[in-house]
Write an enzyme that holds these catalytic residues in place. Structure first.
Site, PDB file in Angstrom:
ATOM      1  N   THR A 147      49.645  94.333  49.390  1.00 43.81           N
ATOM      2  CA  THR A 147      49.122  93.151  50.089  1.00 43.81           C
ATOM      3  C   THR A 147      50.203  92.362  50.823  1.00 43.81           C
ATOM      4  O   THR A 147      49.885  91.391  51.512  1.00 43.81           O
ATOM      5  CB  THR A 147      48.356  92.217  49.124  1.00 43.81           C
ATOM      6  OG1 THR A 147      49.232  91.759  48.097  1.00 43.81           O
ATOM      7  CG2 THR A 147      47.156  92.923  48.520  1.00 43.81           C
ATOM      8  N   THR A 148      51.451  92.778  50.707  1.00 41.15           N
ATOM      9  CA  THR A 148      52.465  92.215  51.607  1.00 41.15           C
ATOM     10  C   THR A 148      52.166  92.624  53.043  1.00 41.15           C
ATOM     11  O   THR A 148      52.642  91.988  53.982  1.00 41.15           O
ATOM     12  CB  THR A 148      53.878  92.736  51.283  1.00 41.15           C
ATOM     13  OG1 THR A 148      53.902  94.165  51.452  1.00 41.15           O
ATOM     14  CG2 THR A 148      54.317  92.374  49.876  1.00 41.15           C
TER      15      THR A 148
END
Length: 548
Positions: A401-402
């Site tokens: 999710t970065t």
């Protein structure tokens, strides 16, 4: 992480919308056209200056220190992309000759330049500057240029370079002590380095600072190099502004500011990120594709983070996995807008790349996007359930999710020399990519912790770490900082030869780590609140040209 929905969907949905500030820029970048006469004039003079600079590089009989300083100056001025082969050949020769020097300044510069170009020079080059107890000699404290180069060299260290841990501590202490007493421009250079080391800085940002604040004020400057750098910066800036205008028009036509007002309007900041990944003219197409991707995933992030309900987000996640426009009717109206825009964008990418027979590579970016959305949905579930996972479980989900696996893959789309083999290598999450992703995750988590906590998000990285280890917020942040330092060593090792892919494909991964270091400096969220961090950089790179 996604915001909660209410338990009873028959009732009015309450959306805890984040109060994001509007864009700082309005329509400022909407129109720009290159003045062809000026550009042609610059380009013609640059060609002549390029030849003069090449002659300087290839001159025979130069002392080692002079050669290294010339290369360092050319790189800091942002014009080294014109001379990649020449510089690599010179450094290869220096490395193979095992050239030695006795002064700290030259030794440290030699070490850093060779390491940054992939040559695994031994840190033993610094042992001559240590006393019998293995400590750096106190007599070095008065050698400010030597200390500055030692400080910069310490940031390319790997896991085996214990001596450089000492070098960092030693040089930092003495530079901090010396800085207030130095004359300009050395004072500004030292102060800036202590704030932002060269190796972890965004190349264009560092170039602009060096040209205007340092080299232009140096008495010993080379006027050929200085003029070359100024002309080249301004010529490239014209191209960058033209690209930003193109992207700004695309963004305005999408009209997300009106139709999706809950999301951050940050297309200019997204362009800054793309520019940080690569600034050179040959990557123009790649930059435009990357900035559109960053802008779009930012909308998706905010949909999960600050607006969507559980049922909506599950439906959206499923629709993204299916990647089919026929799924759109299953979505609420506001989600249809971004869903259609995403599918349209990737159709455009396929069409754009088809002329070069490369449309098949787009699938790699699509699969990475699906992964991001799946993991966004896991985070939203954790939030709803009030679940705080162990750190290991948190990271196994939160690394994706970065968006850095996704953005690294996307960065290759417009790179014309990227092959299927390069994408295959990237798809296996090599250590250097994993390290860049970790840096993004832990720095982002540290900078955004207080805001996320205030919004009731308990499954944050810092919170998971505190609970897992029974430690304080400060200790958890220190632990995350150590993870970032370890990851930087992994990146530095991953740049050393032999490498599994060419340096061209390692550089975007390195630059993604640099961007997050700059954007979240001093634990500030420079993306959500660009006025704190990114605004002056954007003005320097995309508004103000350099006076010639």
């Amino acid at each position: 992480m996604a915001s909660a929905a209410v338990a009873n969907y028959e009732e009015e949905i309450v959306r805890p919308v984040a109060d994001f500030s509007p864009s700082l820029w309005g329509d400022q970048f909407l129109s720009f056209s290159i003045k062809n006469q000026v550009a042609e004039k610059y380009a013609k003079e640059i060609e002549a200056l390029k030849e003069q600079t090449r002659n300087m590089l290839l001159a025979t009989g130069m002392k080692l220190a002079d050669t290294l300083n010339l290369i360092d100056t050319i790189e800091r001025l942002g014009i080294s992309y014109h001379f990649e082969k020449e510089i690599d050949d010179i450094l290869d020769q220096i490395y193979n000759q095992n050239s030695n020097c006795n002064d700290l300044c030259t030794s440290a510069l030699q070490f850093r330049l060779l390491r940054q170009h992939g040559f695994n020079i031994s840190p033993e080059i610094f042992s001559k500057f240590q006393d019998e107890n293995g400590k750096f000699k106190e007599s070095l404290a008065s050698d400010v240029l030597g200390l500055l180069n030692l400080y910069e060299a310490s940031h390319v260290r790997t896991h085996a370079d214990d001596i450089l841990e000492d070098a960092l501590a030693f040089s930092t202490i003495h530079l901090e002590s010396a800085a207030p007493h130095l004359k300009s421009p050395l004072r500004e250079q030292v102060t800036h380095a202590l704030e932002q080391c060269l190796h972890k800085g965004v190349p264009r940002v560092e170039t602009r600072f060096f040209i205007s604040s340092i080299y232009d004020k140096e008495q010993s400057k080379n006027n050929v190099l200085l003029r070359f750098a100024k002309l080249d910066f301004n010529l490239l800036q014209m191209l960058h502004k033209q690209e930003l205008a193109q992207v700004s028009r695309w963004w305005k036509d999408l009209d997300f500011v009106t139709t999706l007002p809950y999301a951050r309007d940050r297309v200019v900041e997204c362009y800054f990120w793309a520019l940080g990944v690569y600034f050179e003219p040959q990557y123009s197409q790649a930059r435009v594709m990357l900035v559109k991707t960053i802008s779009m995933i930012s909308i998706v992030d905010d949909t999960f983070d600050a607006y969507g309900t559980v049922k909506e987000l599950e439906a959206y996640t499923d629709a993204i996995q299916r990647w089919d426009i026929n799924e759109i009717d299953r979505l609420p109206d506001y989600m249809k807008i971004s869903y259609k825009a995403i599918l349209d964008l990737y159709k455009d990418y396929e069409k754009e790349l088809s002329s070069a027979g490369r449309s098949h590579i787009v699938c790699h970016a699509i699969e990475r996007m699906k992964e991001v959305v799946r993991n966004y949905n896991v985070e939203s579930t954790w939030f709803i359930e009030g679940y705080t996972p162990p750190v290991s479980e948190y990271l196994s989900n939160a690394l994706a999710t970065t968006t850095y696996y996704y953005l690294a893959t996307t960065s290759y789309l417009g790179m014309k020399s990227a092959t299927e083999q390069d994408f295959e290598w990237l798809s296996k999450n090599p250590k250097i990519l994993e390290a860049s992703v970790i840096i993004c995750r832990v720095i982002d988590d540290t900078a955004t912790y207080e805001v996320e906590k205030s919004r009731g998000q308990i499954a944050t990285g810092i919170e998971c770490c505190m609970r897992d280890y029974g430690i304080s917020t400060k200790e958890a942040m220190a632990k995350f900082q150590n993870m970032a330092e370890t990851a930087w060593k992994d990146i530095n090792e991953g740049l050393l030869r032999p490498t599994p892919v060419s340096t061209e494909f390692l550089t975007p991964i390195l630059n993604l780590a640099r961007i997050v270091e700059v954007t979240y400096i001093h634990n500030l969220d420079g993306y959500t609140h660009p006025e704190k961090v990114l605004k002056p950089h954007i003005i320097n790179l995309l508004v103000d040209s350099i006076k010639i």
